[in-house]
Write a protein that holds these residues in place. Structure first.
Motif, PDB file in Angstrom:
ATOM      1  N   LEU A  29      40.529  22.417 -18.859  1.00  0.00           N
ATOM      2  CA  LEU A  29      40.097  22.700 -17.494  1.00  0.00           C
ATOM      3  C   LEU A  29      41.316  22.964 -16.598  1.00  0.00           C
ATOM      4  O   LEU A  29      41.326  23.915 -15.805  1.00  0.00           O
ATOM      5  CB  LEU A  29      39.288  21.526 -16.944  1.00  0.00           C
ATOM      6  N   ARG A  30      42.335  22.139 -16.729  1.00  0.00           N
ATOM      7  CA  ARG A  30      43.540  22.330 -15.910  1.00  0.00           C
ATOM      8  C   ARG A  30      44.162  23.704 -16.193  1.00  0.00           C
ATOM      9  O   ARG A  30      44.592  24.402 -15.262  1.00  0.00           O
ATOM     10  CB  ARG A  30      44.532  21.213 -16.189  1.00  0.00           C
ATOM     11  N   LYS A  31      44.209  24.099 -17.431  1.00  0.00           N
ATOM     12  CA  LYS A  31      44.761  25.403 -17.793  1.00  0.00           C
ATOM     13  C   LYS A  31      43.965  26.525 -17.136  1.00  0.00           C
ATOM     14  O   LYS A  31      44.543  27.493 -16.615  1.00  0.00           O
ATOM     15  CB  LYS A  31      44.763  25.568 -19.311  1.00  0.00           C
ATOM     16  N   ALA A  32      42.642  26.412 -17.152  1.00  0.00           N
ATOM     17  CA  ALA A  32      41.791  27.444 -16.550  1.00  0.00           C
ATOM     18  C   ALA A  32      41.981  27.505 -15.043  1.00  0.00           C
ATOM     19  O   ALA A  32      42.066  28.595 -14.458  1.00  0.00           O
ATOM     20  CB  ALA A  32      40.327  27.178 -16.891  1.00  0.00           C
ATOM     21  N   VAL A  33      42.058  26.335 -14.391  1.00  0.00           N
ATOM     22  CA  VAL A  33      42.204  26.296 -12.937  1.00  0.00           C
ATOM     23  C   VAL A  33      43.569  26.823 -12.509  1.00  0.00           C
ATOM     24  O   VAL A  33      43.674  27.664 -11.596  1.00  0.00           O
ATOM     25  CB  VAL A  33      41.984  24.862 -12.412  1.00  0.00           C
ATOM     26  N   LEU A  34      44.622  26.360 -13.154  1.00  0.00           N
ATOM     27  CA  LEU A  34      45.972  26.767 -12.756  1.00  0.00           C
ATOM     28  C   LEU A  34      46.259  28.223 -13.115  1.00  0.00           C
ATOM     29  O   LEU A  34      47.072  28.886 -12.460  1.00  0.00           O
ATOM     30  CB  LEU A  34      47.012  25.857 -13.417  1.00  0.00           C
ATOM     31  N   GLY A  35      45.595  28.734 -14.129  1.00  0.00           N
ATOM     32  CA  GLY A  35      45.864  30.101 -14.566  1.00  0.00           C
ATOM     33  C   GLY A  35      45.088  31.165 -13.832  1.00  0.00           C
ATOM     34  O   GLY A  35      45.261  32.365 -14.106  1.00  0.00           O
ATOM     35  N   ALA A  36      44.236  30.779 -12.904  1.00  0.00           N
ATOM     36  CA  ALA A  36      43.386  31.747 -12.208  1.00  0.00           C
ATOM     37  C   ALA A  36      43.763  31.846 -10.733  1.00  0.00           C
ATOM     38  O   ALA A  36      44.131  30.850 -10.105  1.00  0.00           O
ATOM     39  CB  ALA A  36      41.920  31.329 -12.326  1.00  0.00           C
ATOM     40  N   GLY A  37      43.668  33.050 -10.189  1.00  0.00           N
ATOM     41  CA  GLY A  37      43.883  33.229  -8.762  1.00  0.00           C
ATOM     42  C   GLY A  37      42.678  32.775  -7.957  1.00  0.00           C
ATOM     43  O   GLY A  37      42.808  32.182  -6.890  1.00  0.00           O
TER      44      GLY A  37
END
Length: 426
Positions: A29-37
């Motif tokens: 989840l953290r990867k998805a949140v941090l990787g998206a604008g």
């Protein structure tokens, strides 16, 4: 992550996010949140407003690993925020527990239902949001935080009805009851009787609602009340939709038949029905006929007069409305952005068959529903502007202050929410 088109349940909202992420744990989840604008979270798509629409990353939390943790006093439980109400209530039942209240459909995620103030019916029962006592959520910076009335209280108050503007809910602590059974009674009653006696009828049972076709003079009256268990539940839904589906298709092809069809359906539904079963099975019914919906929440005394005004308007204008209205009662609450934070409410839902034109129809009927101090359900069709929101909700400034503090980059703001709250979405 994968690239695909997305649409809501009714088909009226579509989007093509850059990616759809289905995180299974905190790291993913953290990867998805941090990787998206830009990020929005989807549930079952039962919002008729473009709350989930995004050109960024759409997150699906249905596979996120978060075990149910029941409090020692068994009065509350930490549960997965992304689970559907169907999955959650069955799991709670296996633990000997039930939700305090539900609506009449259960595909929605718990997080989506609480984020929009979704509710059932019952004069002393509030929305699902009122049953929540704490949240665990991931913020835009990837931090996982917990908030409740004592820990980060402003974030908790805003998150109680959040519209997904503060982060991704991972777990929710919600109040529960010992598992209970419900008796459901469905019968036809004259609209005139209901309009005169609705307060007594609502006070006589834990859950009270009715459906009324705009061209019929009888309503489908439904009540639910806790009882002892009986034999195994045989019929799993409240109303047989098959005749209604046929009527919708006939009405779509020939609008002039709608009044006669509605009166005929009510004549054919005079036989009362009764069933008893576990609360999690009795609350929801099968709703397989797609529709578009607008719902206004009104001061309780204004509910029936507004409903009758809307019926009268439709009959006078002979508008081709294929679906019935739904009338429910909801308790007052103190949630910043809740339509019920000014006192006890009445809910009037207006629907149209999704295969028939609805936009012009909704534009025509909305002033009738809104005229009597109405506030719309956030997830149902409405035309509020930012000025309307500030006028209707005195705590809007506090709500937006918290949003700016936890998401200064506006990661969780999409175009429609930016318009609705006057936020610069860039």
């Amino acid at each position: 992550m994968r690239l695909m088109d997305w649409h809501n349940w009714s088909g009226s909202v579509t989007a093509r996010p850059q990616a759809i992420a289905q995180p299974r744990d905190e790291a993913e989840l953290r990867k998805a949140v941090l990787g998206a604008g830009k990020v929005r979270v989807r549930g079952a798509g039962h919002s008729f407003m473009p709350l989930c629409e995004t050109g960024g990353t759409l997150i699906d939390m249905s596979d996120y690993a978060a075990p149910i943790e029941i409090a020692p006093d068994r009065k509350s439980a930490w549960v997965p925020a992304g689970w559907s109400l169907a999955r959650l209530t069955e799991a709670l039942w296996a633990e000997g527990l039930s939700l305090i209240n539900q609506g009449d459909v259960n595909p929605q995620s718990l997080a989506g239902a609480t984020a929009t103030g979704t509710h059932g019916t019952g004069k002393d029962l509030g929305s699902l949001s009122t049953q929540v006592t704490a949240f665990e959520l991931m913020l835009a910076d990837g931090s996982l935080v917990t908030c409740d009335a004592r820990t980060r209280p402003d974030l908790f108050e805003a998150q109680r009805l959040s519209l997904g503007l503060f982060g991704v809910a991972t777990r929710i602590r919600i109040n529960v009851l010992p598992a209970y059974y419900l008796e459901e009674r469905v019968e036809s009653r004259p609209l005139a009787e209901i309009a005169e006696r609705w307060e007594d009828l609502a006070g006589a049972t834990r859950h009270f609602e009715f459906f009324v076709f705009p061209y019929a003079d009888h309503v489908i009256f439904k009540s639910l009340h806790p009882v002892e268990s009986e034999a195994e539940l045989e019929r799993t839904t409240d109303i047989d939709e098959r005749p209604f589906r046929i009527a919708c298709e006939i009405g779509r092809a020939a609008n002039f038949t709608i009044p006669s069809l509605q009166r005929l359906m009510m004549r054919l539904s005079q036989k009362p029905s009764r069933r008893v079963g576990p609360a999690w099975q009795i609350f929801p019914g099968d709703r397989t006929i797609r529709f578009e919906e607008m719902e206004y929440e009104l001061p309780r005394a204004d509910g029936i007069p507004t409903l009758l005004d809307a019926i009268g308007y439709i009959r006078k204008k002979r508008l081709p409305v294929a679906f019935p209205f739904e009338f429910r009662t909801v308790a007052a609450d103190d949630i910043w952005m809740s339509p019920f934070n000014r006192g006890p409410g009445a809910s009037v839902s207006f629907h149209q068959y999704a295969r028939m034109p609805w936009r012009d129809l909704f534009a025509e009927i909305e002033p009738v529903l809104r005229g009597a101090n109405g506030r719309p359900h956030w997830a149902k069709r409405h035309t509020l502007t930012a000025r309307d929101v500030f006028d209707l909700y005195p705590k809007t400034g506090d709500f937006l202050k918290v949003r700016a503090e936890v998401d200064p980059s506006r990661k969780f703001v999409n175009a429609d929410l930016a318009r609705l709250f006057g936020i610069d979405a860039k």
